[in-house]
Motif scaffolding. Structure first.
Motif, PDB file in Angstrom:
ATOM      1  N   UNK A 203       0.829  -1.198   0.000  1.00  0.00           N
ATOM      2  CA  UNK A 203       0.000   0.000   0.000  1.00  0.00           C
ATOM      3  C   UNK A 203       0.868   1.254   0.000  1.00  0.00           C
ATOM      4  N   UNK A 204       1.954   1.223   0.753  1.00  0.00           N
ATOM      5  CA  UNK A 204       2.850   2.378   0.830  1.00  0.00           C
ATOM      6  C   UNK A 204       3.441   2.712  -0.543  1.00  0.00           C
ATOM      7  N   UNK A 205       3.795   1.660  -1.327  1.00  0.00           N
ATOM      8  CA  UNK A 205       4.341   1.895  -2.661  1.00  0.00           C
ATOM      9  C   UNK A 205       3.295   2.516  -3.595  1.00  0.00           C
ATOM     10  N   UNK A 206       2.069   2.024  -3.519  1.00  0.00           N
ATOM     11  CA  UNK A 206       1.008   2.577  -4.361  1.00  0.00           C
ATOM     12  C   UNK A 206       0.779   4.038  -4.022  1.00  0.00           C
ATOM     13  N   UNK A 207       0.741   4.355  -2.736  1.00  0.00           N
ATOM     14  CA  UNK A 207       0.495   5.740  -2.321  1.00  0.00           C
ATOM     15  C   UNK A 207       1.640   6.672  -2.697  1.00  0.00           C
ATOM     16  N   UNK A 208       2.873   6.194  -2.641  1.00  0.00           N
ATOM     17  CA  UNK A 208       4.008   7.075  -2.931  1.00  0.00           C
ATOM     18  C   UNK A 208       4.354   7.151  -4.418  1.00  0.00           C
ATOM     19  N   UNK A 209       4.125   6.072  -5.175  1.00  0.00           N
ATOM     20  CA  UNK A 209       4.525   6.041  -6.581  1.00  0.00           C
ATOM     21  C   UNK A 209       3.361   6.052  -7.559  1.00  0.00           C
ATOM     22  N   UNK A 210       2.150   5.843  -7.051  1.00  0.00           N
ATOM     23  CA  UNK A 210       0.981   5.732  -7.919  1.00  0.00           C
ATOM     24  C   UNK A 210       0.379   7.069  -8.298  1.00  0.00           C
ATOM     25  N   UNK A 211      -0.738   6.986  -8.974  1.00  0.00           N
ATOM     26  CA  UNK A 211      -1.490   8.160  -9.413  1.00  0.00           C
ATOM     27  C   UNK A 211      -2.593   8.435  -8.398  1.00  0.00           C
ATOM     28  N   UNK A 212      -2.669   9.665  -7.931  1.00  0.00           N
ATOM     29  CA  UNK A 212      -3.649  10.031  -6.901  1.00  0.00           C
ATOM     30  C   UNK A 212      -5.076   9.857  -7.406  1.00  0.00           C
ATOM     31  N   UNK A 213      -5.944   9.392  -6.507  1.00  0.00           N
ATOM     32  CA  UNK A 213      -7.372   9.295  -6.774  1.00  0.00           C
ATOM     33  C   UNK A 213      -8.082  10.378  -5.969  1.00  0.00           C
ATOM     34  N   UNK A 214      -9.120  10.927  -6.526  1.00  0.00           N
ATOM     35  CA  UNK A 214      -9.945  11.893  -5.808  1.00  0.00           C
ATOM     36  C   UNK A 214     -10.903  11.090  -4.932  1.00  0.00           C
ATOM     37  N   UNK A 215     -10.738  11.138  -3.620  1.00  0.00           N
ATOM     38  CA  UNK A 215     -11.556  10.307  -2.736  1.00  0.00           C
ATOM     39  C   UNK A 215     -13.014  10.744  -2.700  1.00  0.00           C
ATOM     40  N   UNK A 216     -13.325  11.877  -3.309  1.00  0.00           N
ATOM     41  CA  UNK A 216     -14.712  12.331  -3.369  1.00  0.00           C
ATOM     42  C   UNK A 216     -15.414  11.863  -4.636  1.00  0.00           C
ATOM     43  N   UNK A 217     -14.694  11.178  -5.504  1.00  0.00           N
ATOM     44  CA  UNK A 217     -15.281  10.632  -6.738  1.00  0.00           C
ATOM     45  C   UNK A 217     -15.297   9.118  -6.636  1.00  0.00           C
ATOM     46  N   UNK A 218     -15.763   8.453  -7.698  1.00  0.00           N
ATOM     47  CA  UNK A 218     -15.849   6.996  -7.635  1.00  0.00           C
ATOM     48  C   UNK A 218     -15.445   6.295  -8.932  1.00  0.00           C
ATOM     49  N   UNK A 219     -14.779   7.032  -9.837  1.00  0.00           N
ATOM     50  CA  UNK A 219     -14.327   6.406 -11.075  1.00  0.00           C
ATOM     51  C   UNK A 219     -13.046   7.074 -11.561  1.00  0.00           C
ATOM     52  N   UNK A 220     -12.176   6.269 -12.152  1.00  0.00           N
ATOM     53  CA  UNK A 220     -10.938   6.776 -12.743  1.00  0.00           C
ATOM     54  C   UNK A 220     -10.805   6.235 -14.154  1.00  0.00           C
ATOM     55  N   UNK A 221     -10.195   7.019 -15.031  1.00  0.00           N
ATOM     56  CA  UNK A 221      -9.938   6.604 -16.408  1.00  0.00           C
ATOM     57  C   UNK A 221      -8.435   6.660 -16.632  1.00  0.00           C
ATOM     58  N   UNK A 222      -7.897   5.563 -17.152  1.00  0.00           N
ATOM     59  CA  UNK A 222      -6.473   5.488 -17.469  1.00  0.00           C
ATOM     60  C   UNK A 222      -6.369   5.512 -18.989  1.00  0.00           C
ATOM     61  N   UNK A 223      -5.669   6.498 -19.534  1.00  0.00           N
ATOM     62  CA  UNK A 223      -5.587   6.625 -20.990  1.00  0.00           C
ATOM     63  C   UNK A 223      -4.147   6.481 -21.471  1.00  0.00           C
ATOM     64  N   UNK A 224      -3.989   6.448 -22.791  1.00  0.00           N
ATOM     65  CA  UNK A 224      -2.668   6.331 -23.394  1.00  0.00           C
ATOM     66  C   UNK A 224      -2.109   4.925 -23.317  1.00  0.00           C
ATOM     67  N   UNK A 225      -2.987   3.943 -23.225  1.00  0.00           N
ATOM     68  CA  UNK A 225      -2.549   2.556 -23.094  1.00  0.00           C
ATOM     69  C   UNK A 225      -2.368   1.909 -24.461  1.00  0.00           C
ATOM     70  N   UNK A 226      -1.703   0.782 -24.488  1.00  0.00           N
ATOM     71  CA  UNK A 226      -1.441   0.036 -25.710  1.00  0.00           C
ATOM     72  C   UNK A 226      -2.614  -0.904 -26.000  1.00  0.00           C
ATOM     73  N   UNK A 227      -3.075  -0.936 -27.265  1.00  0.00           N
ATOM     74  CA  UNK A 227      -4.178  -1.842 -27.605  1.00  0.00           C
ATOM     75  C   UNK A 227      -3.806  -3.306 -27.355  1.00  0.00           C
ATOM     76  N   UNK A 228      -4.827  -4.117 -27.071  1.00  0.00           N
ATOM     77  CA  UNK A 228      -4.704  -5.561 -26.881  1.00  0.00           C
ATOM     78  C   UNK A 228      -3.612  -5.925 -25.860  1.00  0.00           C
ATOM     79  N   UNK A 229      -3.608  -5.199 -24.739  1.00  0.00           N
ATOM     80  CA  UNK A 229      -2.613  -5.419 -23.679  1.00  0.00           C
ATOM     81  C   UNK A 229      -3.337  -5.595 -22.349  1.00  0.00           C
ATOM     82  N   UNK A 230      -2.843  -6.518 -21.538  1.00  0.00           N
ATOM     83  CA  UNK A 230      -3.447  -6.780 -20.237  1.00  0.00           C
ATOM     84  C   UNK A 230      -2.765  -5.934 -19.168  1.00  0.00           C
ATOM     85  N   UNK A 231      -3.593  -5.307 -18.319  1.00  0.00           N
ATOM     86  CA  UNK A 231      -3.105  -4.452 -17.237  1.00  0.00           C
ATOM     87  C   UNK A 231      -3.689  -4.923 -15.909  1.00  0.00           C
ATOM     88  N   UNK A 232      -2.864  -4.900 -14.876  1.00  0.00           N
ATOM     89  CA  UNK A 232      -3.299  -5.216 -13.518  1.00  0.00           C
ATOM     90  C   UNK A 232      -3.303  -3.921 -12.727  1.00  0.00           C
TER      91      UNK A 232
END
Length: 127
Positions: free
Chosen positions: A70-99
């Motif tokens: 959790x500490x790594x996600x919070x320090x290196x990840x992309x911030x989420x707005x805790x007052x919202x409930x959806x995020x969009x990740x763009x600029x990804x490669x087609x036909x690729x699996x993401x975790x």
């Protein structure tokens, strides 16, 4: 002398307000810390996911293939707005699996890691 009377008259009201404010803050701080993510929409270059956060003052997500804290996600990840409930990740490669994994942090410093979701972008559109 009149200042003392005024102070004595307003003191109970000030104490009541202070007690109510402290009670509200304490109630929020005692909320259980939880974060959960769910799969959303998919295109060839974007994915979206829903999220539910409670008891947190901060949250973030990360795309990863590795075990992560959790500490790594919070320090290196992309911030989420805790007052919202959806995020969009763009600029990804087609036909690729993401975790995707998310994490949240409470006002007291406790951290929580979400469930992981796996999503695959669609193949590139051909016109």
């Amino acid at each position: 002398m009149q200042i003392k009377k005024l102070f004595a008259a307003f003191m109970p009201a000030m104490l009541l307000v202070a007690t109510l404010l402290c009670g509200c803050e304490q109630k929020d701080a005692d909320a259980p810390l939880k974060i959960e993510i769910t799969k959303g929409g998919i295109s060839s270059t974007t994915i979206s996911f829903g999220y539910s956060v409670s008891g947190a003052v901060e949250a973030a997500y990360m795309i990863t293939d590795d075990a992560i804290t959790a500490e790594e996600v919070l320090s290196k990840g992309t911030a989420l707005n805790i007052k919202k409930d959806e995020a969009v990740v763009s600029g990804l490669t087609p036909d690729t699996t993401y975790t995707i994994v998310a994490a949240a942090k409470s006002a007291s410093g406790s951290v929580a890691l979400s469930n992981m979701i796996v999503m695959t972008t669609k193949e590139k559109d051909t016109d």
